[in-house]
Write a protein that holds these residues in place. Structure first.
Motif, PDB file in Angstrom:
ATOM      1  N   GLY A   1      76.135  34.663  65.750  1.00  0.00           N
ATOM      2  CA  GLY A   1      76.096  35.326  64.429  1.00  0.00           C
ATOM      3  C   GLY A   1      75.115  36.692  64.516  1.00  0.00           C
ATOM      4  N   PRO A   2      74.926  37.574  63.523  1.00  0.00           N
ATOM      5  CA  PRO A   2      73.970  38.444  63.471  1.00  0.00           C
ATOM      6  C   PRO A   2      72.679  38.316  63.650  1.00  0.00           C
ATOM      7  N   ARG A   3      71.771  39.083  64.562  1.00  0.00           N
ATOM      8  CA  ARG A   3      70.270  38.845  64.822  1.00  0.00           C
ATOM      9  C   ARG A   3      69.715  40.104  64.479  1.00  0.00           C
ATOM     10  N   ILE A   4      68.547  40.069  63.950  1.00  0.00           N
ATOM     11  CA  ILE A   4      67.752  41.575  64.049  1.00  0.00           C
ATOM     12  C   ILE A   4      66.401  41.148  64.381  1.00  0.00           C
ATOM     13  N   ASN A   5      65.759  41.877  65.387  1.00  0.00           N
ATOM     14  CA  ASN A   5      64.472  42.118  66.038  1.00  0.00           C
ATOM     15  C   ASN A   5      63.912  43.309  65.753  1.00  0.00           C
ATOM     16  N   LEU A   6      62.594  42.900  65.492  1.00  0.00           N
ATOM     17  CA  LEU A   6      61.802  43.915  65.213  1.00  0.00           C
ATOM     18  C   LEU A   6      60.757  43.923  66.363  1.00  0.00           C
ATOM     19  N   THR A   7      60.387  45.097  67.056  1.00  0.00           N
ATOM     20  CA  THR A   7      59.452  45.008  68.176  1.00  0.00           C
ATOM     21  C   THR A   7      58.254  46.236  67.575  1.00  0.00           C
ATOM     22  N   PHE A   8      57.170  45.636  67.327  1.00  0.00           N
ATOM     23  CA  PHE A   8      56.184  46.503  66.640  1.00  0.00           C
ATOM     24  C   PHE A   8      55.251  46.891  68.115  1.00  0.00           C
ATOM     25  N   ARG A   9      54.912  48.394  67.748  1.00  0.00           N
ATOM     26  CA  ARG A   9      53.890  49.225  69.052  1.00  0.00           C
ATOM     27  C   ARG A   9      53.179  49.773  68.612  1.00  0.00           C
ATOM     28  N   GLN A  10      51.915  50.216  69.254  1.00  0.00           N
ATOM     29  CA  GLN A  10      51.089  51.248  68.956  1.00  0.00           C
ATOM     30  C   GLN A  10      51.256  52.331  69.659  1.00  0.00           C
ATOM     31  N   ILE A  11      51.775  53.462  69.039  1.00  0.00           N
ATOM     32  CA  ILE A  11      52.130  54.744  69.926  1.00  0.00           C
ATOM     33  C   ILE A  11      50.911  55.830  69.716  1.00  0.00           C
ATOM     34  N   HIS A  12      50.650  56.227  70.893  1.00  0.00           N
ATOM     35  CA  HIS A  12      49.540  57.222  70.949  1.00  0.00           C
ATOM     36  C   HIS A  12      50.232  58.556  71.308  1.00  0.00           C
ATOM     37  N   PRO A  13      50.253  59.455  70.333  1.00  0.00           N
ATOM     38  CA  PRO A  13      51.036  60.630  70.710  1.00  0.00           C
ATOM     39  C   PRO A  13      50.646  61.633  71.324  1.00  0.00           C
ATOM     40  N   ASP A  14      49.333  61.507  71.670  1.00  0.00           N
ATOM     41  CA  ASP A  14      48.625  62.217  72.674  1.00  0.00           C
ATOM     42  C   ASP A  14      48.452  62.192  73.855  1.00  0.00           C
ATOM     43  N   PHE A  15      49.077  61.150  74.605  1.00  0.00           N
ATOM     44  CA  PHE A  15      49.361  60.827  75.866  1.00  0.00           C
ATOM     45  C   PHE A  15      50.066  61.370  76.485  1.00  0.00           C
TER      46      PHE A  15
END
Length: 201
Positions: A187-201
């Motif tokens: 059946g359907p599945r939803i996955n959320l992957t949370f991240r910390q983005i550092h835009p200045d890298f």
């Protein structure tokens, strides 16, 4: 011994070259089926075209990028939509359990057993060194596979409805991960992957 007997806290999974943590059920004040229903309805799902080995392909799943920063992977830059109220609620629950802070989330919608995720590492520059990536799943279970880059080691985890997986430490430098297509109907599945983005890298 059942590593996941205590589903009220984050449990360590023994693994070389990195950190892997698992919680059977993330504590939310909404049942998983209600979260799944709202995520399906409230997300602007898109079938993205990405570049793999120099060739363009349609992703075998739908996705959406939300949060505070843009993110570039597979030759494409993803500009964020704002967090929804439900996404913020899930993010705050993840942050309480993990003790980590996140400013962006990638949502993937696996419509059935034919949708998949190719093997990769979340090692983009803007994630920083030894990034923490927290993954929350809703809907039908799928098998999450990790493969060591150098050693003949594979780890398989069944990610079920409402579970939380945290990848941290040097894991992204030494392992790849993915979800294969399956022959058994899913059946359907939803996955959320949370991240910390550092835009200045």
């Amino acid at each position: 011994m059942d590593l996941f007997a205590d589903d009220t806290r984050l449990n360590p999974i023994p693994i070389e070259d990195g950190e892997l943590w698992f919680q059977q059920r993330l504590a939310l004040d909404l049942p998983p089926d209600e979260v799944m229903r709202r995520l399906l309805a409230e997300t602007d799902w898109r079938e993205e075209q990405i570049q793999v080995w120099g060739k363009l392909h349609m992703q075998p799943r739908l996705s959406a990028w939300h949060g505070e920063a843009s993110y570039r992977y597979s030759g494409k830059t993803f500009h964020p939509q704002p967090f929804t109220a439900l996404q913020l609620h899930i993010k705050q629950a993840v942050e309480r359990v993990t003790g980590r802070q996140f400013n962006s989330v990638l949502l993937n919608y696996y419509r059935n057993e034919r949708d998949s995720m190719g093997f990769h590492a979340d090692d983009e520059r803007e994630l920083g060194r030894n990034p923490a990536v927290a993954s929350v799943s809703f809907g039908a279970p799928r098998t999450f596979i990790l493969k060591h880059r150098r050693l003949p080691k594979t780890v398989k985890l069944a990610l079920g409805d409402g579970c939380l997986l945290l990848m941290a430490g040097a894991l992204q430098s030494h392992w790849t991960h993915g979800i294969n297509k399956e022959r058994t109907p899913r059946g359907p599945r939803i996955n959320l992957t949370f991240r910390q983005i550092h835009p200045d890298f």
